[in-house]
Design an enzyme around this catalytic site. Structure first.
Site, PDB file in Angstrom:
ATOM      1  N   ASN A  81     -38.082  -2.422  23.267  1.00  0.00           N
ATOM      2  CA  ASN A  81     -38.051  -3.201  24.333  1.00  0.00           C
ATOM      3  C   ASN A  81     -37.052  -2.741  25.500  1.00  0.00           C
ATOM      4  O   ASN A  81     -36.859  -3.283  26.646  1.00  0.00           O
ATOM      5  CB  ASN A  81     -37.473  -4.503  24.193  1.00  0.00           C
ATOM      6  CG  ASN A  81     -38.159  -5.317  23.127  1.00  0.00           C
ATOM      7  OD1 ASN A  81     -37.788  -5.845  22.266  1.00  0.00           O
ATOM      8  ND2 ASN A  81     -39.659  -5.567  23.204  1.00  0.00           N
ATOM      9  N   VAL A  88     -34.775  -2.314  30.976  1.00  0.00           N
ATOM     10  CA  VAL A  88     -34.714  -3.268  29.888  1.00  0.00           C
ATOM     11  C   VAL A  88     -36.041  -4.377  30.186  1.00  0.00           C
ATOM     12  O   VAL A  88     -36.050  -4.778  31.248  1.00  0.00           O
ATOM     13  CB  VAL A  88     -33.248  -4.071  29.743  1.00  0.00           C
ATOM     14  CG1 VAL A  88     -33.707  -5.173  28.899  1.00  0.00           C
ATOM     15  CG2 VAL A  88     -32.348  -3.421  29.230  1.00  0.00           C
ATOM     16  N   CYS A  89     -36.913  -4.255  29.166  1.00  0.00           N
ATOM     17  CA  CYS A  89     -37.888  -5.313  29.519  1.00  0.00           C
ATOM     18  C   CYS A  89     -37.978  -6.450  28.618  1.00  0.00           C
ATOM     19  O   CYS A  89     -38.063  -6.508  27.458  1.00  0.00           O
ATOM     20  CB  CYS A  89     -39.212  -4.480  28.979  1.00  0.00           C
ATOM     21  SG  CYS A  89     -40.705  -5.322  29.397  1.00  0.00           S
ATOM     22  N   ILE A  90     -37.425  -7.439  29.117  1.00  0.00           N
ATOM     23  CA  ILE A  90     -37.266  -8.838  28.279  1.00  0.00           C
ATOM     24  C   ILE A  90     -37.737 -10.023  29.074  1.00  0.00           C
ATOM     25  O   ILE A  90     -37.559  -9.815  30.446  1.00  0.00           O
ATOM     26  CB  ILE A  90     -35.733  -8.759  27.862  1.00  0.00           C
ATOM     27  CG1 ILE A  90     -35.467  -9.816  26.777  1.00  0.00           C
ATOM     28  CG2 ILE A  90     -34.908  -8.786  29.235  1.00  0.00           C
ATOM     29  CD1 ILE A  90     -34.038  -9.928  26.479  1.00  0.00           C
ATOM     30  N   HIS A  94     -38.034 -11.293  33.787  1.00  0.00           N
ATOM     31  CA  HIS A  94     -39.236 -11.061  34.372  1.00  0.00           C
ATOM     32  C   HIS A  94     -39.354 -11.930  35.738  1.00  0.00           C
ATOM     33  O   HIS A  94     -38.694 -13.131  35.413  1.00  0.00           O
ATOM     34  CB  HIS A  94     -40.524 -11.017  33.494  1.00  0.00           C
ATOM     35  CG  HIS A  94     -40.727  -9.995  32.348  1.00  0.00           C
ATOM     36  ND1 HIS A  94     -41.400 -10.165  31.433  1.00  0.00           N
ATOM     37  CD2 HIS A  94     -40.098  -8.913  32.511  1.00  0.00           C
ATOM     38  CE1 HIS A  94     -41.260  -9.020  30.788  1.00  0.00           C
ATOM     39  NE2 HIS A  94     -40.495  -8.181  31.297  1.00  0.00           N
TER      40      HIS A  94
END
Length: 169
Positions: A81, A88-90, A94
């Site tokens: 992730n 950071v893709c969480i 978003h």
């Protein structure tokens, strides 16, 4: 007068200095800029990241808390992730509202009640328990699924070692 976002960030910083939360520490990159934070995350115990000290930057928008900050690891980290640039893709980072791809419920996404503390707790739990469904690093996700105790573990161990060498530079 100071914008609402600055007051809020100043308050969170004071609170975290007074009552540190286990697993990470946070401060400003530059004392004159409340919108750019540096965090140090301690790799969670009983995970492959244990013993690591990972540095990341949080960049807050001027209209925080209506919109989420961006988070980027500065220390190299191998994780499904976190993309190869360290972003950071969480879910909770978003933008708020509906997910046009239908993966996430609105309540999983950014909400103005989130704080640096709740973000960091989510990121620490993401380290312990990656989400393989919507990977930011496809190669890491593939290894995590297919060779968790081999190649994936080896790459993470290398990042942990490197993080220990560079933690206090």
């Amino acid at each position: 007068t100071e914008p609402q976002s600055a007051l809020l960030l100043r308050r969170q910083l004071a609170e975290l200095n007074k009552n540190p939360v286990e697993g990470f520490s946070a401060g400003l990159i530059d004392d004159n800029d409340l919108y750019r934070w540096e965090v140090l995350i301690i790799g969670p115990p009983d995970t492959l990241y244990e013993g690591g000290v990972f540095k990341a930057h949080l960049t807050f928008p001027k209209d925080y808390p209506l919109r989420p900050p961006k988070m980027k690891f500065i220390t190299e980290i191998w994780h499904p992730n976190v993309d190869k640039n360290g972003d950071v893709c969480i879910s909770i980072l978003h933008e708020p509202g509906e997910d046009k791809y239908g993966y996430e419920k609105p309540e999983e996404r950014w909400l103005p009640i989130h704080t640096v503390e709740t973000i960091m707790i989510s990121v620490i739990s993401m380290l312990a328990d990656p989400n393989g469904d919507s990977p930011a690093n496809v190669d890491a996700a593939k290894e995590w699924r297919e060779d968790r105790h081999g190649e994936f573990k080896r790459k993470v161990a290398r990042c942990v070692r490197k993080s220990q060498e560079t933690a206090f530079e």
